[in-house]
Motif scaffolding. Structure first.
Motif, PDB file in Angstrom:
ATOM      1  N   LYS A  85      10.700   1.557   0.013  1.00 60.47           N
ATOM      2  CA  LYS A  85       9.857   1.956   1.158  1.00 60.47           C
ATOM      3  C   LYS A  85      10.324   3.311   1.703  1.00 60.47           C
ATOM      4  O   LYS A  85       9.520   4.215   1.926  1.00 60.47           O
ATOM      5  N   GLU A  89       8.041   6.675   1.710  1.00 60.21           N
ATOM      6  CA  GLU A  89       7.563   7.177   3.012  1.00 60.21           C
ATOM      7  C   GLU A  89       8.240   8.491   3.410  1.00 60.21           C
ATOM      8  O   GLU A  89       7.734   9.203   4.270  1.00 60.21           O
ATOM      9  N   SER A 112       3.128  -1.387  -2.298  1.00 62.35           N
ATOM     10  CA  SER A 112       1.733  -1.630  -1.881  1.00 62.35           C
ATOM     11  C   SER A 112       1.580  -1.024  -0.500  1.00 62.35           C
ATOM     12  O   SER A 112       2.440  -1.226   0.370  1.00 62.35           O
ATOM     13  N   LEU A 113       0.475  -0.295  -0.309  1.00 63.25           N
ATOM     14  CA  LEU A 113       0.278   0.454   0.931  1.00 63.25           C
ATOM     15  C   LEU A 113      -0.716  -0.243   1.850  1.00 63.25           C
ATOM     16  O   LEU A 113      -1.675  -0.875   1.383  1.00 63.25           O
ATOM     17  N   ASN A 114      -0.510  -0.080   3.179  1.00 64.31           N
ATOM     18  CA  ASN A 114      -1.491  -0.601   4.142  1.00 64.31           C
ATOM     19  C   ASN A 114      -2.481   0.515   4.516  1.00 64.31           C
ATOM     20  O   ASN A 114      -2.435   1.610   3.938  1.00 64.31           O
ATOM     21  N   ASP A 115      -3.349   0.252   5.500  1.00 57.01           N
ATOM     22  CA  ASP A 115      -4.397   1.212   5.871  1.00 57.01           C
ATOM     23  C   ASP A 115      -3.832   2.549   6.360  1.00 57.01           C
ATOM     24  O   ASP A 115      -4.473   3.585   6.250  1.00 57.01           O
ATOM     25  N   GLN A 116      -2.630   2.495   6.939  1.00 55.09           N
ATOM     26  CA  GLN A 116      -2.002   3.744   7.440  1.00 55.09           C
ATOM     27  C   GLN A 116      -1.180   4.442   6.346  1.00 55.09           C
ATOM     28  O   GLN A 116      -0.430   5.369   6.616  1.00 55.09           O
ATOM     29  N   ASN A 117      -1.328   3.994   5.109  1.00 58.01           N
ATOM     30  CA  ASN A 117      -0.571   4.555   3.982  1.00 58.01           C
ATOM     31  C   ASN A 117       0.936   4.295   4.070  1.00 58.01           C
ATOM     32  O   ASN A 117       1.728   5.032   3.491  1.00 58.01           O
ATOM     33  N   ASN A 118       1.314   3.285   4.853  1.00 57.32           N
ATOM     34  CA  ASN A 118       2.721   2.884   4.904  1.00 57.32           C
ATOM     35  C   ASN A 118       2.960   1.748   3.909  1.00 57.32           C
ATOM     36  O   ASN A 118       2.043   0.975   3.619  1.00 57.32           O
ATOM     37  N   SER A 120       3.870  -1.720   2.808  1.00 56.29           N
ATOM     38  CA  SER A 120       3.927  -3.032   3.466  1.00 56.29           C
ATOM     39  C   SER A 120       4.669  -4.043   2.585  1.00 56.29           C
ATOM     40  O   SER A 120       5.462  -4.841   3.078  1.00 56.29           O
ATOM     41  N   PRO A 275       8.333  -8.124   1.797  1.00 57.84           N
ATOM     42  CA  PRO A 275       8.200  -7.011   2.741  1.00 57.84           C
ATOM     43  C   PRO A 275       9.474  -6.197   2.909  1.00 57.84           C
ATOM     44  O   PRO A 275      10.558  -6.605   2.474  1.00 57.84           O
ATOM     45  N   GLU A 277      10.944  -3.465   6.199  1.00 58.29           N
ATOM     46  CA  GLU A 277      10.592  -2.973   7.547  1.00 58.29           C
ATOM     47  C   GLU A 277      11.644  -2.007   8.073  1.00 58.29           C
ATOM     48  O   GLU A 277      12.834  -2.221   7.850  1.00 58.29           O
TER      49      GLU A 277
END
Ligand SMILES: N[C@@H](CCC[C@H](N)C(=O)O)C(=O)O
Length: 287
Positions: A85, A89, A112-118, A120, A275, A277
């Motif tokens: 991650k 990022e 795997s990316l979320n809607d904000q391109n972070n 997840s 995940p 974080e």
């Protein structure tokens, strides 16, 4: 006073202080003491250990993991997802699939990316488990090519052990009820038993079905943690070796900090998905 930039991250509660060694410099001789110092919850930052995100000649990035007692391990599943991650990022890598070097060899991570391109979720191909007793290492089983459901005694408790290395050593014990697993009493005893020349991560596992298990860990060099990625992989492999689960099937491992999906594929590789974080970033004042 010299300051060290850090990022504190966790995978299912298994938390480490991450240092970007593309930008920071720490003398090799200071690493073990620094891991102990930053991990201290009273006088440091508080963590299960310290992870270095380093340049590599073999891959875009290399992970080095130190437990909170200062010992260095060859692998860390939750650490690998967090390093993946961080690397994605922070622009260390641009591809969504890339290799990470560990002291145990190269692994492949896919983010795997979320809607904000972070990032997840991360899937890491952890490679083949090691089952030969000498390579794990575990003593007392010479002539055998694996340690599956073997009778062992620790502090007068007789149990049945399956031993697996995922680059680091794991001893797995199946129990009927995870809430009654002797984690506090036997975890530290098993960890440093003479049977394990490099010490061991001790895991108690309650198999619920072919696809699901409960898992608790006493980590070598760190004690009880909320999760252990390599331990979850080793537990899934042990469940398959003991006929409780099947290869090429997703197995949900319920750890104290949440769930990982483990799949020991027919080709021999173990996939771990879960995940990662970020908790916080900061500067640690070096003494
Ligand atoms: N928490 C880790 C494993 C960290 C190293 C371990 N304690 C050892 O000494 O082998 C993971 O998520 O795999």
């Amino acid at each position: 006073m010299k300051k060290l930039k850090f990022t504190k991250m966790h995978g299912l509660g298994n938390n480490y202080i991450y240092v970007n060694m593309f930008e920071e410099t720490i003398a090799e001789a200071d690493l073990a003491d620094l891991a102990v110092a930053v991990s201290n919850p009273y006088t440091g930052i508080g963590s299960d250990g310290m992870i270095l995100i380093c340049p590599s000649e073999k891959a875009p990035v290399k992970m080095r993991i130190f437990n909170n007692d200062g010992s260095e391990a060859k692998n860390c599943g939750n650490g690998l997802r967090c390093v993946a991650k961080y690397a994605y990022e922070n622009g260390i890598v641009e591809e969504e699939e890339f290799q990470i070097e560990t002291l145990g060899g190269l692994v492949t991570a896919k983010v795997s990316l979320n809607d904000q391109n972070n990032v997840s979720l991360v899937t890491v191909n952890m490679g083949n488990p090691i089952l030969q007793p000498e390579q794990i290492p575990v003593k007392g089983f010479s002539g055998k090519d694996h340690v599956i459901n073997e009778r062992v005694t620790f502090s007068d408790h007789t149990m049945y052990m399956t031993a697996v290395s995922m680059g680091n050593p794991h001893a797995i014990f199946f129990v009927d009820n995870i809430n009654e697993a002797p984690l506090h009493s036997l975890g530290p005893v098993i960890e440093k038993d003479a049977m394990f020349p490099d010490w061991v991560n001790a895991e108690f596992v309650e198999s619920i079905s072919e696809n699901e298990m409960h898992f608790r860990v006493w980590e070598r060099g760190s004690g009880i943690t909320q999760a252990c990625g390599t331990g979850a992989c080793a537990a899934a492999v042990a469940a398959i070796l003991n006929g409780k689960s099947e290869k090429n099937t997703d197995i949900t491992v319920h750890l104290a900090g949440g769930d990982l999906i483990i799949n020991w594929q027919n080709d021999g590789d173990v996939l771990m998905t879960g995940p990662a974080e970020v908790i916080c970033t900061g500067e640690y004042l070096l003494k």
